[in-house]
Design a protein around this motif. Structure first.
Motif, short mmCIF file in Angstrom:
data_model
loop_
_atom_site.label_atom_id
_atom_site.label_comp_id
_atom_site.label_asym_id
_atom_site.label_seq_id
_atom_site.Cartn_x
_atom_site.Cartn_y
_atom_site.Cartn_z
N GLY A 45 12.04 5.05 107.03
CA GLY A 45 12.10 6.03 105.95
C GLY A 45 10.72 6.56 105.60
N GLU A 46 10.51 6.90 104.33
CA GLU A 46 9.29 7.56 103.88
C GLU A 46 8.20 6.56 103.52
N CYS A 47 7.95 5.65 104.44
CA CYS A 47 6.96 4.60 104.18
C CYS A 47 5.56 5.17 104.01
N GLU A 48 5.16 6.05 104.92
CA GLU A 48 3.79 6.55 104.89
C GLU A 48 3.53 7.43 103.68
N SER A 49 4.51 8.26 103.34
CA SER A 49 4.30 9.13 102.17
C SER A 49 4.28 8.31 100.88
N LEU A 50 4.93 7.16 100.89
CA LEU A 50 4.97 6.31 99.70
C LEU A 50 3.72 5.45 99.57
N THR A 51 3.27 4.89 100.70
CA THR A 51 2.18 3.89 100.66
C THR A 51 0.88 4.35 101.32
N GLY A 52 0.98 5.37 102.16
CA GLY A 52 -0.19 5.77 102.94
C GLY A 52 -0.29 5.04 104.27
N TYR A 53 0.53 4.00 104.45
CA TYR A 53 0.52 3.23 105.70
C TYR A 53 1.71 3.62 106.58
N ALA A 54 1.48 3.70 107.88
CA ALA A 54 2.57 3.94 108.82
C ALA A 54 3.48 2.73 108.86
N ALA A 55 4.74 2.96 109.15
CA ALA A 55 5.72 1.87 109.18
C ALA A 55 5.32 0.79 110.17
N ASP A 56 4.84 1.18 111.35
CA ASP A 56 4.53 0.16 112.35
C ASP A 56 3.31 -0.67 111.96
N THR A 57 2.45 -0.12 111.12
CA THR A 57 1.32 -0.91 110.62
C THR A 57 1.80 -2.04 109.74
N ILE A 58 2.79 -1.75 108.91
CA ILE A 58 3.34 -2.78 108.02
C ILE A 58 4.22 -3.74 108.80
N GLU A 59 5.03 -3.22 109.74
CA GLU A 59 5.90 -4.08 110.55
C GLU A 59 5.09 -5.06 111.40
N SER A 60 3.94 -4.63 111.90
CA SER A 60 3.14 -5.47 112.80
C SER A 60 2.31 -6.51 112.06
N GLY A 61 2.31 -6.44 110.74
CA GLY A 61 1.50 -7.38 109.96
C GLY A 61 0.08 -6.89 109.74
N GLY A 62 -0.19 -5.64 110.14
CA GLY A 62 -1.53 -5.09 109.91
C GLY A 62 -1.85 -4.98 108.43
N VAL A 63 -0.81 -4.82 107.63
CA VAL A 63 -0.94 -4.80 106.18
C VAL A 63 0.18 -5.67 105.61
N ALA A 64 -0.16 -6.60 104.73
CA ALA A 64 0.82 -7.49 104.13
C ALA A 64 1.31 -6.90 102.81
N TRP A 65 2.63 -6.71 102.72
CA TRP A 65 3.18 -6.07 101.53
C TRP A 65 2.88 -6.88 100.27
N GLY A 66 3.13 -8.17 100.33
CA GLY A 66 3.01 -8.99 99.12
C GLY A 66 1.59 -9.17 98.64
N SER A 67 0.62 -9.26 99.55
CA SER A 67 -0.75 -9.55 99.14
C SER A 67 -1.71 -8.37 99.23
N GLU A 68 -1.27 -7.25 99.83
CA GLU A 68 -2.18 -6.11 99.97
C GLU A 68 -1.61 -4.81 99.38
N VAL A 69 -0.31 -4.65 99.40
CA VAL A 69 0.27 -3.42 98.88
C VAL A 69 0.64 -3.55 97.41
N ILE A 70 1.32 -4.65 97.06
CA ILE A 70 1.66 -4.85 95.64
C ILE A 70 0.38 -5.07 94.82
N HIS A 71 0.33 -4.45 93.67
CA HIS A 71 -0.84 -4.56 92.79
C HIS A 71 -1.07 -6.03 92.43
N PRO A 72 -2.32 -6.50 92.46
CA PRO A 72 -2.59 -7.92 92.18
C PRO A 72 -2.00 -8.42 90.86
N ASP A 73 -1.99 -7.58 89.83
CA ASP A 73 -1.49 -8.01 88.53
C ASP A 73 0.03 -8.09 88.47
#
Length: 260
Positions: free
Chosen positions: A170-198
């Motif tokens: 879906g619209e992963c890149e427009s929502l987060t700035g990251y391509a879907a395959d970057t997130i799927e491959s573990g290049g970016v971790a949703w829980g520790s890098e995308v979600i705001h620390p607070d």
């Protein structure tokens, strides 16, 4: 034999019209699902072939064009249609050539009703597999169309604090700035890098409470995009369970910044 009552429309191509009639009689005895159309040779067979045909049964040795040449003509318009070569000429060479050419099944003509019983079974199995595959393709196309029109992204992830993503569409890149395959491959971790620390701890706790209760969850939290901007998202999902344990989460995430 399958318990399904959906008709099976068979096109039988053989230069012997008497054998076509004999085959039709035997197959109809096996099941009233079979709707038989006969054709005396490949030319007539191509004229009878249409979108309603569920399976082609063809002889090998026929005047003007053999069964494998006929198969090639059929495959030009119907690349996945079940095609059974039912031939009196049998040899390892013919069988090997038929398999290489992509026939669904290869059978020798032999005396006795048992051969027609086996033919009926082979046709039915081939048609059921073809229909199941076609149904899955149609379902996947509908799902892809639905996802492409959603204002957000769908996902499947493991239920761990980093929420490693196994599937993103879906619209992963427009929502987060990251391509879907970057997130799927573990290049970016949703829980520790995308979600705001607070927002990480509260989001984790809310989702775990719903998962433990085997309920759907809805959470609103902030993310940090690739460009460093903060954005509020809304997520709805559910746990996926095996043997009583949650093995994954599946859900939908959309931009909720305009609803704050």
């Amino acid at each position: 034999m399958s318990t399904s009552q959906e008709p099976i429309r068979v096109l039988h191509v053989d230069d012997s019209t008497s054998f076509v009639d004999l085959t039709a009689d035997y197959l109809r005895r096996e099941s009233d699902r079979f709707e038989m159309t006969g054709a005396a040779g490949p030319g007539a067979g191509l004229s009878e072939l249409d979108d309603d045909t569920d399976c082609v049964v063809s002889d090998y040795e026929m005047p003007g064009r053999d069964g494998l040449e006929f198969l090639e003509s059929v495959r030009a318009d119907y690349p996945d249609l079940p095609f059974v070569l039912f031939t009196g000429k049998g040899s390892e060479e013919v069988a090997s050539e038929a398999i290489s050419a992509g026939v669904t099944d290869y059978m020798r003509k032999q005396p006795g009703s048992e051969r027609f019983e086996l033919l009926a079974n082979r046709i039915e199995n081939a048609v059921e597999a073809f229909r199941a595959h076609r149904h899955l393709e149609q379902r996947n196309r509908r799902l892809e169309t639905l996802i492409s029109n959603l204002p957000g992204m769908v996902y499947r992830c493991r239920n761990a604090p980093d929420w490693p993503m196994e599937y993103v569409e879906g619209e992963c890149e427009s929502l987060t700035g990251y391509a879907a395959d970057t997130i799927e491959s573990g290049g970016v971790a949703w829980g520790s890098e995308v979600i705001h620390p607070d927002d990480r701890d509260e989001t984790w706790a809310t989702i775990q409470e719903a998962v433990d209760a085997r309920e759907h969850f809805e959470v609103t939290y902030r993310i940090v995009t690739r460009e460093g901007a903060e954005r509020t998202v809304w997520e709805r999902g559910r746990g996926v369970y095996e043997d009583g344990d949650v093995v994954a989460l599946e859900g939908f995430i959309t931009d909720a910044s305009g609803f704050e």
